[in-house]
Design a protein around this motif. Structure first.
Motif, PDB file in Angstrom:
ATOM      1  N   CYS A  20      26.660  42.782 -21.322  1.00 28.56           N
ATOM      2  CA  CYS A  20      27.305  43.352 -20.135  1.00 28.56           C
ATOM      3  C   CYS A  20      26.273  43.943 -19.170  1.00 28.56           C
ATOM      4  N   LEU A  21      25.187  44.503 -19.695  1.00 29.02           N
ATOM      5  CA  LEU A  21      24.104  44.961 -18.819  1.00 29.02           C
ATOM      6  C   LEU A  21      23.478  43.782 -18.082  1.00 29.02           C
ATOM      7  N   LEU A  22      23.330  42.661 -18.781  1.00 23.26           N
ATOM      8  CA  LEU A  22      22.814  41.453 -18.144  1.00 23.26           C
ATOM      9  C   LEU A  22      23.773  40.980 -17.052  1.00 23.26           C
ATOM     10  N   ALA A  23      25.074  41.053 -17.331  1.00 25.73           N
ATOM     11  CA  ALA A  23      26.066  40.700 -16.316  1.00 25.73           C
ATOM     12  C   ALA A  23      25.965  41.620 -15.114  1.00 25.73           C
ATOM     13  N   ALA A  24      25.715  42.909 -15.340  1.00 26.34           N
ATOM     14  CA  ALA A  24      25.569  43.854 -14.232  1.00 26.34           C
ATOM     15  C   ALA A  24      24.367  43.492 -13.356  1.00 26.34           C
ATOM     16  N   ALA A  25      23.273  43.066 -13.986  1.00 23.32           N
ATOM     17  CA  ALA A  25      22.091  42.659 -13.226  1.00 23.32           C
ATOM     18  C   ALA A  25      22.388  41.411 -12.394  1.00 23.32           C
ATOM     19  N   PHE A  26      23.115  40.438 -12.966  1.00 19.67           N
ATOM     20  CA  PHE A  26      23.489  39.241 -12.217  1.00 19.67           C
ATOM     21  C   PHE A  26      24.423  39.598 -11.054  1.00 19.67           C
ATOM     22  N   TYR A  27      25.300  40.547 -11.290  1.00 18.03           N
ATOM     23  CA  TYR A  27      26.216  41.031 -10.257  1.00 18.03           C
ATOM     24  C   TYR A  27      25.427  41.603  -9.079  1.00 18.03           C
ATOM     25  N   ALA A  28      24.447  42.460  -9.376  1.00 16.79           N
ATOM     26  CA  ALA A  28      23.636  43.062  -8.319  1.00 16.79           C
ATOM     27  C   ALA A  28      22.857  42.004  -7.543  1.00 16.79           C
ATOM     28  N   LEU A  29      22.258  41.069  -8.263  1.00 11.38           N
ATOM     29  CA  LEU A  29      21.518  39.989  -7.599  1.00 11.38           C
ATOM     30  C   LEU A  29      22.442  39.155  -6.722  1.00 11.38           C
ATOM     31  N   GLY A  30      23.656  38.914  -7.201  1.00 13.69           N
ATOM     32  CA  GLY A  30      24.597  38.110  -6.442  1.00 13.69           C
ATOM     33  C   GLY A  30      24.990  38.752  -5.127  1.00 13.69           C
ATOM     34  N   VAL A  31      25.298  40.046  -5.153  1.00 13.97           N
ATOM     35  CA  VAL A  31      25.706  40.736  -3.928  1.00 13.97           C
ATOM     36  C   VAL A  31      24.560  40.791  -2.925  1.00 13.97           C
ATOM     37  N   LEU A  32      23.365  41.062  -3.405  1.00 12.61           N
ATOM     38  CA  LEU A  32      22.220  41.187  -2.502  1.00 12.61           C
ATOM     39  C   LEU A  32      21.832  39.853  -1.863  1.00 12.61           C
ATOM     40  N   THR A  33      22.136  38.747  -2.503  1.00 13.16           N
ATOM     41  CA  THR A  33      21.854  37.448  -1.884  1.00 13.16           C
ATOM     42  C   THR A  33      23.045  36.946  -1.076  1.00 13.16           C
ATOM     43  N   GLN A  34      24.259  37.359  -1.431  1.00 12.13           N
ATOM     44  CA  GLN A  34      25.415  36.926  -0.649  1.00 12.13           C
ATOM     45  C   GLN A  34      25.489  37.645   0.693  1.00 12.13           C
ATOM     46  N   LYS A  35      25.094  38.906   0.740  1.00 13.14           N
ATOM     47  CA  LYS A  35      25.186  39.691   1.975  1.00 13.14           C
ATOM     48  C   LYS A  35      24.482  38.994   3.140  1.00 13.14           C
ATOM     49  N   PRO A  36      23.219  38.587   3.032  1.00 13.95           N
ATOM     50  CA  PRO A  36      22.591  37.886   4.163  1.00 13.95           C
ATOM     51  C   PRO A  36      23.183  36.501   4.404  1.00 13.95           C
ATOM     52  N   ALA A  37      23.696  35.843   3.363  1.00 18.15           N
ATOM     53  CA  ALA A  37      24.293  34.518   3.559  1.00 18.15           C
ATOM     54  C   ALA A  37      25.558  34.600   4.390  1.00 18.15           C
ATOM     55  N   LEU A  38      26.263  35.725   4.331  1.00 19.08           N
ATOM     56  CA  LEU A  38      27.519  35.880   5.058  1.00 19.08           C
ATOM     57  C   LEU A  38      27.312  35.978   6.567  1.00 19.08           C
ATOM     58  N   ARG A  39      26.080  36.089   7.011  1.00 13.56           N
ATOM     59  CA  ARG A  39      25.817  36.035   8.448  1.00 13.56           C
ATOM     60  C   ARG A  39      26.047  34.645   9.004  1.00 13.56           C
ATOM     61  N   TYR A  40      26.011  33.647   8.153  1.00 10.41           N
ATOM     62  CA  TYR A  40      26.061  32.254   8.605  1.00 10.41           C
ATOM     63  C   TYR A  40      27.313  31.512   8.156  1.00 10.41           C
ATOM     64  N   VAL A  41      28.021  32.019   7.153  1.00  9.36           N
ATOM     65  CA  VAL A  41      29.205  31.328   6.639  1.00  9.36           C
ATOM     66  C   VAL A  41      30.361  32.320   6.539  1.00  9.36           C
ATOM     67  N   SER A  42      31.572  31.787   6.503  1.00  6.90           N
ATOM     68  CA  SER A  42      32.749  32.635   6.340  1.00  6.90           C
ATOM     69  C   SER A  42      32.868  33.093   4.886  1.00  6.90           C
ATOM     70  N   ALA A  43      33.704  34.093   4.687  1.00  9.62           N
ATOM     71  CA  ALA A  43      33.892  34.620   3.333  1.00  9.62           C
ATOM     72  C   ALA A  43      34.452  33.559   2.401  1.00  9.62           C
ATOM     73  N   ILE A  44      35.443  32.807   2.878  1.00 10.98           N
ATOM     74  CA  ILE A  44      36.068  31.790   2.025  1.00 10.98           C
ATOM     75  C   ILE A  44      35.082  30.691   1.676  1.00 10.98           C
ATOM     76  N   GLN A  45      34.334  30.226   2.677  1.00 10.84           N
ATOM     77  CA  GLN A  45      33.379  29.155   2.405  1.00 10.84           C
ATOM     78  C   GLN A  45      32.283  29.622   1.459  1.00 10.84           C
ATOM     79  N   SER A  46      31.850  30.868   1.602  1.00 12.60           N
ATOM     80  CA  SER A  46      30.783  31.374   0.740  1.00 12.60           C
ATOM     81  C   SER A  46      31.216  31.401  -0.718  1.00 12.60           C
ATOM     82  N   VAL A  47      32.473  31.757  -0.961  1.00 12.89           N
ATOM     83  CA  VAL A  47      32.977  31.804  -2.334  1.00 12.89           C
ATOM     84  C   VAL A  47      33.252  30.393  -2.849  1.00 12.89           C
ATOM     85  N   TRP A  48      33.811  29.542  -2.011  1.00 17.06           N
ATOM     86  CA  TRP A  48      34.120  28.171  -2.420  1.00 17.06           C
ATOM     87  C   TRP A  48      32.857  27.427  -2.862  1.00 17.06           C
TER      88      TRP A  48
END
Length: 304
Positions: free
Chosen positions: A161-189
């Motif tokens: 679960c600690l490993l999952a928490a680290a992946f969670y943090a990495l995911g949010v920090l890389t998704q935030k800048p990506a959302l400047r270029y794509v919509s929320a739905i497309q980013s998740v899809w």
């Protein structure tokens, strides 16, 4: 920012909290009939199909270059590796405890976002994070532990679960800048599709376990794909696109409290009284993180 945007972001976050909390309980309920990898693949596959029905008719151009690279990164780690690690961890820990450990992620996100995303460290964020995490700690202290449980099994669950928490943090920090270029739905899809590719080695296990699983468990798997994955990640991404990463993820401190309540009703895991106190502190901490400083009005120029 328009008031309606703020209000919709708050509603989106509340929906995310409830859906993600239910996911922890659903994963725990499916632990006997689905292996971690097969459960991840099934959930992501359902989510990708559900979002594809919505995203495909929008005719949004597919991202290229750096945005696509960011989506691939958080698709691999947040949607693929995170799900496998969390599913494996919940085979050793109950849903509430798993949610508590994974919610170390927002602390990592708030601190790293202040450095790498230049969001800074506003005082309400730091105070609210401290109060909310104290509530999380109280819930953790209130969790009943089986004295006959194997120590190594508990340790394995905590590490996963600690490993999952680290992946969670990495995911949010890389998704935030990506959302400047794509919509929320497309980013998740697109991230779901990447996660499906990562989990393709589990296709034989998923096929076999679907054949053996009761209809109720298959319905729960479909629920996990449509609601916590397709809808929950989309509402989270909608808010993340409009608000600071630190404030958005601080709101997810409510997830353990809600997960504890759902597991109480669904899995008959009765929380201790201290858990309710911790849940109230989580609510207070989230409220503090949303406090905005009043900007001082510039002094009027002296009349000539």
């Amino acid at each position: 920012m328009p008031r309606t945007s703020r209000d919709l972001s708050l509603l989106a976050l509340l929906a995310t909290v409830v859906l993600w909390a239910s996911a922890f309980v659903g994963i725990r309920a499916l632990g006997e009939n689905f292996s971690p990898g097969a459960l991840s693949l099934g959930r992501l596959l359902v989510g990708a199909i559900a979002l594809g029905v919505i995203a495909w008719p929008r005719h949004e151009p597919l991202p290229k270059g750096r945005p696509l690279g960011l989506i691939i990164i958080y698709g691999i780690f947040w949607f693929g590796a995170y799900n496998v690690a969390l599913n494996a961890g919940e085979r050793h820990l109950d849903a509430g405890t798993s949610a508590l450990i994974v919610n170390i992620g927002p602390i990592l996100i708030a601190l790293l976002a202040g450095v790498f995303l230049k969001e800074g460290f506003p005082r309400p964020l730091l105070i609210g994070t401290t109060v909310a995490f104290s509530g999380v700690a109280l819930i953790a202290l209130s969790t009943d532990k089986d004295s006959t449980a194997v120590e190594t099994a508990s340790t394995t669950g905590v590490i996963l679960c600690l490993l999952a928490a680290a992946f969670y943090a990495l995911g949010v920090l890389t998704q935030k800048p990506a959302l400047r270029y794509v919509s929320a739905i497309q980013s998740v899809w697109l991230a779901c599709i990447v996660g499906v590719v990562v989990c393709l080695p589990f296709v034989p296990a998923l096929i076999h376990q679907l054949q053996e699983a009761p209809a109720k468990d298959i319905l729960i798997l479909v629920y996990l794909g449509v609601f916590p994955t397709a809808i929950g990640f989309s509402t989270f991404s909608y808010a993340l696109k409009r608000l600071d990463a630190g404030k958005v993820t601080a709101t997810t401190y409510l997830v353990p409290a809600v997960a504890t309540l759902i597991s109480w009703v669904w899995l008959d895991e009765t929380p201790a009284a201290l858990a309710f106190v911790g849940g109230a502190m989580c609510l207070l901490g989230v409220a503090i993180t949303r406090v905005r400083r009043r900007q001082r009005l510039p002094a009027r120029a002296a009349a000539p």
